[in-house]
Design a protein around this motif. Sequence first.
Motif, PDB file in Angstrom:
ATOM      1  N   TRP A  13       0.748  -1.196  -0.056  1.00  8.10           N
ATOM      2  CA  TRP A  13       0.062   0.102   0.021  1.00  8.10           C
ATOM      3  C   TRP A  13       0.945   1.358  -0.039  1.00  8.10           C
ATOM      4  N   TYR A  14       0.755   1.982  -1.051  1.00 13.79           N
ATOM      5  CA  TYR A  14       1.445   3.504  -1.212  1.00 13.79           C
ATOM      6  C   TYR A  14       0.665   4.309  -1.810  1.00 13.79           C
ATOM      7  N   ARG A  15       1.434   5.681  -1.982  1.00 10.23           N
ATOM      8  CA  ARG A  15       0.424   6.745  -2.144  1.00 10.23           C
ATOM      9  C   ARG A  15      -0.486   6.473  -3.531  1.00 10.23           C
ATOM     10  N   ALA A  16      -0.093   5.772  -4.522  1.00  7.74           N
ATOM     11  CA  ALA A  16      -0.745   5.570  -5.761  1.00  7.74           C
ATOM     12  C   ALA A  16      -2.105   4.457  -5.341  1.00  7.74           C
ATOM     13  N   ASN A  17      -2.158   3.619  -4.703  1.00  9.07           N
ATOM     14  CA  ASN A  17      -3.199   2.728  -4.438  1.00  9.07           C
ATOM     15  C   ASN A  17      -3.900   3.066  -3.007  1.00  9.07           C
ATOM     16  N   SER A  18      -3.286   3.441  -2.180  1.00 10.88           N
ATOM     17  CA  SER A  18      -3.992   3.441  -0.677  1.00 10.88           C
ATOM     18  C   SER A  18      -5.398   4.274  -0.404  1.00 10.88           C
ATOM     19  N   SER A  19      -5.375   5.384  -1.440  1.00  7.09           N
ATOM     20  CA  SER A  19      -6.265   6.376  -1.292  1.00  7.09           C
ATOM     21  C   SER A  19      -5.799   7.361  -0.043  1.00  7.09           C
ATOM     22  N   GLU A  20      -4.602   7.309   0.110  1.00  8.56           N
ATOM     23  CA  GLU A  20      -3.854   8.091   0.970  1.00  8.56           C
ATOM     24  C   GLU A  20      -4.324   7.726   2.616  1.00  8.56           C
ATOM     25  N   ARG A  21      -4.751   6.558   2.869  1.00  9.28           N
ATOM     26  CA  ARG A  21      -5.101   5.889   4.016  1.00  9.28           C
ATOM     27  C   ARG A  21      -4.465   4.756   4.424  1.00  9.28           C
ATOM     28  N   ILE A  22      -4.188   4.604   5.494  1.00  5.28           N
ATOM     29  CA  ILE A  22      -3.549   3.323   6.226  1.00  5.28           C
ATOM     30  C   ILE A  22      -4.346   2.301   5.926  1.00  5.28           C
ATOM     31  N   LYS A  23      -3.974   0.957   5.844  1.00  2.00           N
ATOM     32  CA  LYS A  23      -4.647  -0.228   5.529  1.00  2.00           C
ATOM     33  C   LYS A  23      -4.505  -1.471   6.557  1.00  2.00           C
ATOM     34  N   ASP A  24      -5.479  -2.129   6.849  1.00  2.85           N
ATOM     35  CA  ASP A  24      -5.364  -3.587   7.612  1.00  2.85           C
ATOM     36  C   ASP A  24      -4.107  -4.266   7.277  1.00  2.85           C
ATOM     37  N   VAL A  25      -3.284  -4.744   7.798  1.00  2.00           N
ATOM     38  CA  VAL A  25      -2.118  -5.495   7.650  1.00  2.00           C
ATOM     39  C   VAL A  25      -2.721  -6.812   7.043  1.00  2.00           C
ATOM     40  N   GLY A  26      -1.582  -7.500   6.188  1.00  2.00           N
ATOM     41  CA  GLY A  26      -1.944  -8.569   5.385  1.00  2.00           C
ATOM     42  C   GLY A  26      -2.789  -8.450   4.312  1.00  2.00           C
ATOM     43  N   GLY A  27      -3.065  -7.239   3.709  1.00  2.00           N
ATOM     44  CA  GLY A  27      -3.983  -6.927   2.549  1.00  2.00           C
ATOM     45  C   GLY A  27      -3.485  -7.103   1.422  1.00  2.00           C
ATOM     46  N   LYS A  28      -2.193  -7.247   1.273  1.00  2.00           N
ATOM     47  CA  LYS A  28      -1.389  -7.545  -0.032  1.00  2.00           C
ATOM     48  C   LYS A  28      -0.672  -8.850   0.060  1.00  2.00           C
ATOM     49  N   LEU A  29       0.039  -9.144  -1.169  1.00  2.00           N
ATOM     50  CA  LEU A  29       0.619 -10.596  -1.227  1.00  2.00           C
ATOM     51  C   LEU A  29       1.889 -10.555  -0.138  1.00  2.00           C
ATOM     52  N   PRO A  30       2.007 -11.629   0.469  1.00  2.00           N
ATOM     53  CA  PRO A  30       3.512 -11.630   1.219  1.00  2.00           C
ATOM     54  C   PRO A  30       4.702 -12.032   0.197  1.00  2.00           C
ATOM     55  N   ASN A  31       5.930 -11.830   0.733  1.00  4.97           N
ATOM     56  CA  ASN A  31       7.192 -12.293  -0.150  1.00  4.97           C
ATOM     57  C   ASN A  31       7.214 -13.822   0.005  1.00  4.97           C
ATOM     58  N   ALA A  32       8.167 -14.460  -0.564  1.00  5.92           N
ATOM     59  CA  ALA A  32       8.436 -15.752  -0.808  1.00  5.92           C
ATOM     60  C   ALA A  32       8.436 -16.519   0.794  1.00  5.92           C
ATOM     61  N   TRP A  33       9.032 -15.575   1.841  1.00  3.83           N
ATOM     62  CA  TRP A  33       9.143 -16.257   3.186  1.00  3.83           C
ATOM     63  C   TRP A  33       8.071 -15.818   3.970  1.00  3.83           C
ATOM     64  N   GLY A  34       6.867 -15.599   3.380  1.00  2.00           N
ATOM     65  CA  GLY A  34       5.748 -15.244   4.136  1.00  2.00           C
ATOM     66  C   GLY A  34       5.494 -14.000   4.844  1.00  2.00           C
ATOM     67  N   PHE A  35       6.570 -12.944   4.722  1.00  2.00           N
ATOM     68  CA  PHE A  35       6.377 -11.654   5.315  1.00  2.00           C
ATOM     69  C   PHE A  35       5.477 -10.579   4.575  1.00  2.00           C
ATOM     70  N   TYR A  36       4.692 -10.090   5.232  1.00  2.47           N
ATOM     71  CA  TYR A  36       3.470  -9.433   4.635  1.00  2.47           C
ATOM     72  C   TYR A  36       3.812  -7.586   4.899  1.00  2.47           C
ATOM     73  N   ASP A  37       3.587  -7.023   4.156  1.00  2.00           N
ATOM     74  CA  ASP A  37       3.845  -5.451   4.515  1.00  2.00           C
ATOM     75  C   ASP A  37       5.224  -4.998   4.579  1.00  2.00           C
ATOM     76  N   MET A  38       5.878  -5.830   4.211  1.00  2.00           N
ATOM     77  CA  MET A  38       7.410  -5.259   4.368  1.00  2.00           C
ATOM     78  C   MET A  38       7.740  -3.900   3.479  1.00  2.00           C
ATOM     79  N   LEU A  39       6.959  -3.816   2.551  1.00  2.00           N
ATOM     80  CA  LEU A  39       7.075  -2.384   1.890  1.00  2.00           C
ATOM     81  C   LEU A  39       5.796  -1.773   1.893  1.00  2.00           C
ATOM     82  N   GLY A  40       5.468  -0.536   2.184  1.00  2.00           N
ATOM     83  CA  GLY A  40       4.245   0.031   2.007  1.00  2.00           C
ATOM     84  C   GLY A  40       3.582  -0.099   3.555  1.00  2.00           C
ATOM     85  N   ASN A  41       2.337   0.873   3.582  1.00  2.00           N
ATOM     86  CA  ASN A  41       1.664   0.659   4.769  1.00  2.00           C
ATOM     87  C   ASN A  41       2.149   1.643   5.700  1.00  2.00           C
ATOM     88  N   VAL A  42       3.315   0.961   6.583  1.00  2.00           N
ATOM     89  CA  VAL A  42       4.089   1.766   7.505  1.00  2.00           C
ATOM     90  C   VAL A  42       5.429   1.594   7.512  1.00  2.00           C
TER      91      VAL A  42
END
Length: 225
Positions: free
Chosen positions: A139-168
């Motif tokens: 979640w970043y400026r172009a797709n977040s509607s400039e609002r914070i989002k619930d955790v885990g709403g985007k795809l994780p990386n290959a090791w299972g970590f969510y929201d490593m990029l974007g959100n906070v």
Amino acid sequence: MQPEPQVAMISVSRGQITLSDRRTQRRWVVDLAPYKLAALPVTQRVFADVTGLRPSASVGDQLPVESVSWWEAVRFCNALSQQDGYTPAYHLLPGGEDNEIEWDHTADGYRLPTEAEWEYACRAGTDGPRYGQLDEIAWYRANSSERIKDVGGKLPNAWGFYDMLGNVWDWCWDVYDADVYDTYRVLRGGGWFDEHWSCRASARRRSHPTFKVDDVGFRIARSAV
């Protein structure tokens, strides 16, 4: 009986990561011991359950906790360690937030990740700026509607970590550059209000450990001791 942990942790094997800083053009190699890192940023519900506080500007149990300083993140780590029956990783010297803090590397309690641990887990074996297509993983400026989002709403990386990029952005343990910025600590990952260039595995930001803003949160780690 030890209580059930509130935060899902993923084990990361030992490895090596090359970090870089665009400002100074410096590159350095870090060897990593095995560690555990939270699959998700700390949520408002978990933060409230542990501390009794809800400091965030936006309200929602599954939103990442934000508007927390580095010091508040450190204190949360110690409080959760005690709650879950682990030895706290940090020794806070009395007298206020500007005093020294010691990290007990032998402790099994929760702590902030180092920035090397953070980037190694973020990359999950990849070597590009991101571990996937940005709109699918962050979640970043172009797709977040400039609002914070619930955790885990985007795809994780290959090791299972969510929201490593974007959100906070995530607070890390490290001092950014003591010679230039004194006690400023490292932030990693980009946030919901950032442009795409800030949401990269190698992007580094800095701020004073008392700084609080609505796009800065944290996730927790544990040493494999």
